[in-house]
Design a protein around this motif. Structure first.
Motif, PDB file in Angstrom:
ATOM      1  N   LEU A  35       0.803  -1.151  -0.157  1.00 15.44           N
ATOM      2  CA  LEU A  35      -0.231  -0.291  -0.065  1.00 15.44           C
ATOM      3  C   LEU A  35       0.904   1.230   0.105  1.00 15.44           C
ATOM      4  CD1 LEU A  35      -2.944  -0.693   2.414  1.00 15.44           C
ATOM      5  CD2 LEU A  35      -3.018  -0.042  -0.066  1.00 15.44           C
ATOM      6  N   LEU A  36       1.917   1.061   0.858  1.00 15.51           N
ATOM      7  CA  LEU A  36       2.959   2.448   0.868  1.00 15.51           C
ATOM      8  C   LEU A  36       3.544   2.782  -0.431  1.00 15.51           C
ATOM      9  CD1 LEU A  36       4.192   4.621   2.365  1.00 15.51           C
ATOM     10  CD2 LEU A  36       6.032   2.782   3.074  1.00 15.51           C
ATOM     11  N   GLU A  37       4.001   1.607  -1.240  1.00 19.29           N
ATOM     12  CA  GLU A  37       4.627   1.707  -2.511  1.00 19.29           C
ATOM     13  C   GLU A  37       3.408   2.289  -3.585  1.00 19.29           C
ATOM     14  OE1 GLU A  37       7.132   1.511  -4.011  1.00 19.29           O
ATOM     15  OE2 GLU A  37       6.466   1.372  -6.229  1.00 19.29           O
ATOM     16  N   HIS A  38       2.188   1.751  -3.360  1.00 19.03           N
ATOM     17  CA  HIS A  38       1.241   2.250  -4.253  1.00 19.03           C
ATOM     18  C   HIS A  38       0.827   3.801  -3.890  1.00 19.03           C
ATOM     19  CE1 HIS A  38      -2.265   1.634  -6.879  1.00 19.03           C
ATOM     20  NE2 HIS A  38      -3.171   1.987  -6.220  1.00 19.03           N
ATOM     21  N   VAL A  39       0.757   4.187  -2.944  1.00 19.29           N
ATOM     22  CA  VAL A  39       0.480   5.573  -2.572  1.00 19.29           C
ATOM     23  C   VAL A  39       1.484   6.190  -3.126  1.00 19.29           C
ATOM     24  CG1 VAL A  39       0.268   7.370  -0.769  1.00 19.29           C
ATOM     25  CG2 VAL A  39      -1.237   5.173  -0.803  1.00 19.29           C
ATOM     26  N   VAL A  40       2.773   5.972  -2.923  1.00 17.27           N
ATOM     27  CA  VAL A  40       3.900   6.868  -3.085  1.00 17.27           C
ATOM     28  C   VAL A  40       4.162   7.083  -4.787  1.00 17.27           C
ATOM     29  CG1 VAL A  40       6.403   6.974  -2.929  1.00 17.27           C
ATOM     30  CG2 VAL A  40       5.260   6.509  -0.831  1.00 17.27           C
ATOM     31  N   ALA A  41       3.940   5.718  -5.286  1.00 15.66           N
ATOM     32  CA  ALA A  41       4.031   5.748  -6.791  1.00 15.66           C
ATOM     33  C   ALA A  41       3.162   6.733  -7.484  1.00 15.66           C
ATOM     34  CB  ALA A  41       3.639   4.479  -7.479  1.00 15.66           C
ATOM     35  N   LYS A  42       1.730   6.605  -6.894  1.00 16.76           N
ATOM     36  CA  LYS A  42       0.577   7.433  -7.459  1.00 16.76           C
ATOM     37  C   LYS A  42       1.091   8.694  -7.220  1.00 16.76           C
ATOM     38  CE  LYS A  42      -3.462   5.264  -8.736  1.00 16.76           C
ATOM     39  NZ  LYS A  42      -3.763   5.627 -10.208  1.00 16.76           N
ATOM     40  N   ALA A  43       1.579   9.325  -6.017  1.00 15.00           N
ATOM     41  CA  ALA A  43       1.388  10.472  -5.542  1.00 15.00           C
ATOM     42  C   ALA A  43       2.790  11.263  -6.376  1.00 15.00           C
ATOM     43  CB  ALA A  43       1.989  10.751  -4.234  1.00 15.00           C
ATOM     44  N   PHE A  44       3.819  10.315  -7.082  1.00 13.79           N
ATOM     45  CA  PHE A  44       5.276  10.885  -7.381  1.00 13.79           C
ATOM     46  C   PHE A  44       4.850  10.665  -8.946  1.00 13.79           C
ATOM     47  CE2 PHE A  44       6.937  10.905  -3.139  1.00 13.79           C
ATOM     48  CZ  PHE A  44       7.541  12.267  -3.347  1.00 13.79           C
ATOM     49  N   ASN A  45       4.028   9.976  -9.447  1.00 15.12           N
ATOM     50  CA  ASN A  45       3.624  10.130 -10.950  1.00 15.12           C
ATOM     51  C   ASN A  45       3.427  11.115 -11.646  1.00 15.12           C
ATOM     52  OD1 ASN A  45       4.516   7.255 -11.612  1.00 15.12           O
ATOM     53  ND2 ASN A  45       2.370   6.536 -11.400  1.00 15.12           N
ATOM     54  N   GLN A  46       2.719  12.019 -10.729  1.00  9.08           N
ATOM     55  CA  GLN A  46       2.401  13.469 -11.292  1.00  9.08           C
ATOM     56  C   GLN A  46       2.751  14.089 -10.116  1.00  9.08           C
ATOM     57  OE1 GLN A  46      -1.677  11.773 -11.462  1.00  9.08           O
ATOM     58  NE2 GLN A  46      -1.741  12.737 -13.364  1.00  9.08           N
ATOM     59  N   ARG A  47       4.019  14.409  -9.831  1.00  5.42           N
ATOM     60  CA  ARG A  47       4.616  15.372  -8.825  1.00  5.42           C
ATOM     61  C   ARG A  47       4.419  16.638  -8.881  1.00  5.42           C
ATOM     62  NH1 ARG A  47      10.407  13.668  -7.754  1.00  5.42           N
ATOM     63  NH2 ARG A  47      10.513  15.525  -6.570  1.00  5.42           N
ATOM     64  N   ARG A  48       4.008  17.055  -9.880  1.00  6.75           N
ATOM     65  CA  ARG A  48       3.888  18.568  -9.834  1.00  6.75           C
ATOM     66  C   ARG A  48       2.402  18.903  -9.582  1.00  6.75           C
ATOM     67  NH1 ARG A  48       6.888  21.250  -8.200  1.00  6.75           N
ATOM     68  NH2 ARG A  48       5.860  23.034  -8.753  1.00  6.75           N
ATOM     69  N   LYS A  49       1.458  17.698  -9.548  1.00  4.73           N
ATOM     70  CA  LYS A  49      -0.130  18.023  -9.236  1.00  4.73           C
ATOM     71  C   LYS A  49      -0.316  17.942  -7.656  1.00  4.73           C
ATOM     72  CE  LYS A  49      -3.030  16.397 -13.026  1.00  4.73           C
ATOM     73  NZ  LYS A  49      -3.963  15.456 -13.381  1.00  4.73           N
ATOM     74  N   MET A  50      -1.325  18.535  -7.108  1.00  9.37           N
ATOM     75  CA  MET A  50      -1.630  18.872  -5.657  1.00  9.37           C
ATOM     76  C   MET A  50      -2.202  17.082  -5.482  1.00  9.37           C
ATOM     77  SD  MET A  50      -3.839  22.182  -5.384  1.00  9.37           S
ATOM     78  CE  MET A  50      -3.308  23.575  -5.873  1.00  9.37           C
ATOM     79  N   LEU A  51      -1.909  16.860  -4.087  1.00 11.02           N
ATOM     80  CA  LEU A  51      -2.310  15.304  -4.059  1.00 11.02           C
ATOM     81  C   LEU A  51      -3.808  15.045  -4.151  1.00 11.02           C
ATOM     82  CD1 LEU A  51       0.382  14.782  -1.258  1.00 11.02           C
ATOM     83  CD2 LEU A  51       0.261  13.751  -3.234  1.00 11.02           C
ATOM     84  N   ARG A  52      -4.786  16.088  -3.773  1.00 13.09           N
ATOM     85  CA  ARG A  52      -6.145  15.651  -3.894  1.00 13.09           C
ATOM     86  C   ARG A  52      -6.331  15.346  -5.447  1.00 13.09           C
ATOM     87  NH1 ARG A  52      -8.127  21.639  -2.894  1.00 13.09           N
ATOM     88  NH2 ARG A  52      -7.855  22.712  -4.783  1.00 13.09           N
ATOM     89  N   ALA A  53      -5.502  15.655  -6.297  1.00 13.61           N
ATOM     90  CA  ALA A  53      -5.719  15.631  -7.955  1.00 13.61           C
ATOM     91  C   ALA A  53      -5.061  14.238  -8.022  1.00 13.61           C
ATOM     92  CB  ALA A  53      -5.477  16.724  -8.566  1.00 13.61           C
ATOM     93  N   ALA A  54      -3.757  14.169  -7.880  1.00 15.37           N
ATOM     94  CA  ALA A  54      -2.794  13.039  -8.206  1.00 15.37           C
ATOM     95  C   ALA A  54      -3.470  11.626  -7.451  1.00 15.37           C
ATOM     96  CB  ALA A  54      -1.459  13.231  -7.546  1.00 15.37           C
ATOM     97  N   LEU A  55      -4.101  11.882  -6.307  1.00 13.55           N
ATOM     98  CA  LEU A  55      -4.481  10.704  -5.659  1.00 13.55           C
ATOM     99  C   LEU A  55      -6.090  10.306  -5.877  1.00 13.55           C
ATOM    100  CD1 LEU A  55      -2.652  10.709  -2.220  1.00 13.55           C
ATOM    101  CD2 LEU A  55      -1.952   9.434  -4.588  1.00 13.55           C
ATOM    102  N   LYS A  56      -6.487  11.239  -6.852  1.00 15.15           N
ATOM    103  CA  LYS A  56      -8.137  11.291  -6.705  1.00 15.15           C
ATOM    104  C   LYS A  56      -8.891   9.881  -7.093  1.00 15.15           C
ATOM    105  CE  LYS A  56     -10.780  13.259 -10.113  1.00 15.15           C
ATOM    106  NZ  LYS A  56     -10.373  14.121 -11.463  1.00 15.15           N
ATOM    107  N   GLY A  57      -8.090   8.969  -8.003  1.00 19.28           N
ATOM    108  CA  GLY A  57      -8.945   7.749  -8.242  1.00 19.28           C
ATOM    109  C   GLY A  57      -8.806   6.792  -7.309  1.00 19.28           C
ATOM    110  N   MET A  58      -7.925   6.898  -5.900  1.00 15.66           N
ATOM    111  CA  MET A  58      -7.765   6.011  -4.977  1.00 15.66           C
ATOM    112  C   MET A  58      -8.996   6.100  -4.007  1.00 15.66           C
ATOM    113  SD  MET A  58      -3.615   6.246  -4.050  1.00 15.66           S
ATOM    114  CE  MET A  58      -3.550   4.382  -3.569  1.00 15.66           C
ATOM    115  N   ALA A  59      -9.775   6.740  -3.720  1.00 16.26           N
ATOM    116  CA  ALA A  59     -10.887   6.705  -2.937  1.00 16.26           C
ATOM    117  C   ALA A  59     -11.715   7.896  -3.223  1.00 16.26           C
ATOM    118  CB  ALA A  59     -10.365   6.570  -1.377  1.00 16.26           C
TER     119      ALA A  59
END
Ligand code: SAM
Length: 279
Positions: free
Chosen positions: A220-244
């Motif tokens: 889960l940690l790897e998944h969250v971190v990968a999602k967050a940094f895949n779009q590192r310039r985006k705000m996290l609410r947008a970068a992680l939008k699809g997660m929950a």
């Protein structure tokens, strides 16, 4: 005779065995045995330890490790041209050096090693990061190794030790620092190697923590971190939008502002978020 042992200097070893460096094998050799002994010392007291070395090449670091008192060295070398030179080192240190002629990505050397185990290597640049990630993500923690003392390109070394807010901060820093203490212990200019690479290098020393710094499920940690940094310039609410659907609430509960970007969020907060994603 060299300064650290009774074997010939490395230039002579390379000439005798015609070991011209091959780029395809990531071959940039260290020829100064005082320097290789200094790198070996960064790994701490080796006297009661088995050392796993990847890519011994003509054996400069291998000789440093043995001269510094390693109990045993198990060295994995892909280039069979290097084997006769390594055989000469084996003869000078009877019973202390085992060389496995194999691809380090394809072999499990554990059967050849007895704990405590330290890993020390001037890594071939094309497989270095892949090996580090594997050593940091075993099925069981603590891992087979007590410490890793590894030469990387300076830029990779900086990504391993990076702190939040820096350009180098990302997945590799979080992965390394979650389960290990990591610091740069030496810097080397290109001229320290033959042939000199284009960039500077650095030695990183990582010590395994008995357990991860903060609790979290590794996947889960790897998944969250990968999602967050895949779009590192985006705000996290947008970068992680699809997660929950309630990702903003979860970010807030983890102590993260939904408008923050991944590169400013500390490891502790990523672990808190991973725990919240488990529920
Ligand atoms: N340790 C030596 C030194 O410090 O001078 C050589 C270091 S050189 C940067 C990298 C070494 O890794 C070379 O000897 C190369 O043949 C070896 N190598 C490259 N790819 C490898 C692989 N997949 N598995 C094992 N060894 C590999």
């Amino acid at each position: 005779m060299s300064t650290i042992d009774t074997l010939p200097p490395l230039r002579q070893v390379i000439a005798d065995h015609e070991l011209s460096a091959r780029k395809s094998m990531g071959q940039n050799f260290l020829l100064d045995l005082n320097l290789t002994a200094k790198i070996a010392r960064q790994a701490g007291d080796l006297t009661g330890c088995d050392v796993l070395e990847i890519g011994p090449g003509p054996g400069g670091l291998t000789r440093g490790l043995l001269a510094e008192g390693a109990r045993r060295v198990v060295a994995i070398e892909k280039d069979q041209r290097c084997l006769p030179a390594l055989e000469e080192i084996s003869r000078a240190y009877p019973g202390q050096l085992s060389v496995l002629n194999a691809d380090a990505l394809a072999i499990d050397p554990l059967a050849h090693l007895t704990p405590p185990i330290r890993v020390v290597a001037n890594l071939p640049y094309n497989v270095g990061t892949e090996l580090l990630v594997r050593w940091l993500t075993p099925a069981q923690w603590p891992p087979f190794w007590d410490s890793l003392t590894l030469m990387f390109q300076r830029e990779v070394a900086e990504r391993i030790v990076a702190q939040p807010g820096s350009k180098a901060y990302g997945r590799l820093a979080l992965l390394a620092q979650w389960r290990a203490d990591a610091r740069i212990v030496m810097s080397l200019p290109p001229e320290a190697f033959t042939p000199p690479p284009k960039v500077s290098s650095a030695v990183v020393h990582l010590t395994a923590l008995p357990e991860p710094r903060y609790p979290a499920d590794p996947k889960l940690l790897e998944h969250v971190v990968a999602k967050a940094f895949n779009q590192r310039r985006k705000m996290l609410r947008a970068a992680l939008k699809g997660m929950a659907p309630d990702i903003e609430d979860r970010l807030i509960a983890a102590g993260i502002k939904p408008t923050d970007r991944a590169e400013t969020v500390a490891l502790e907060q990523f672990c808190a978020l991973a725990r919240l994603m488990a529920s």
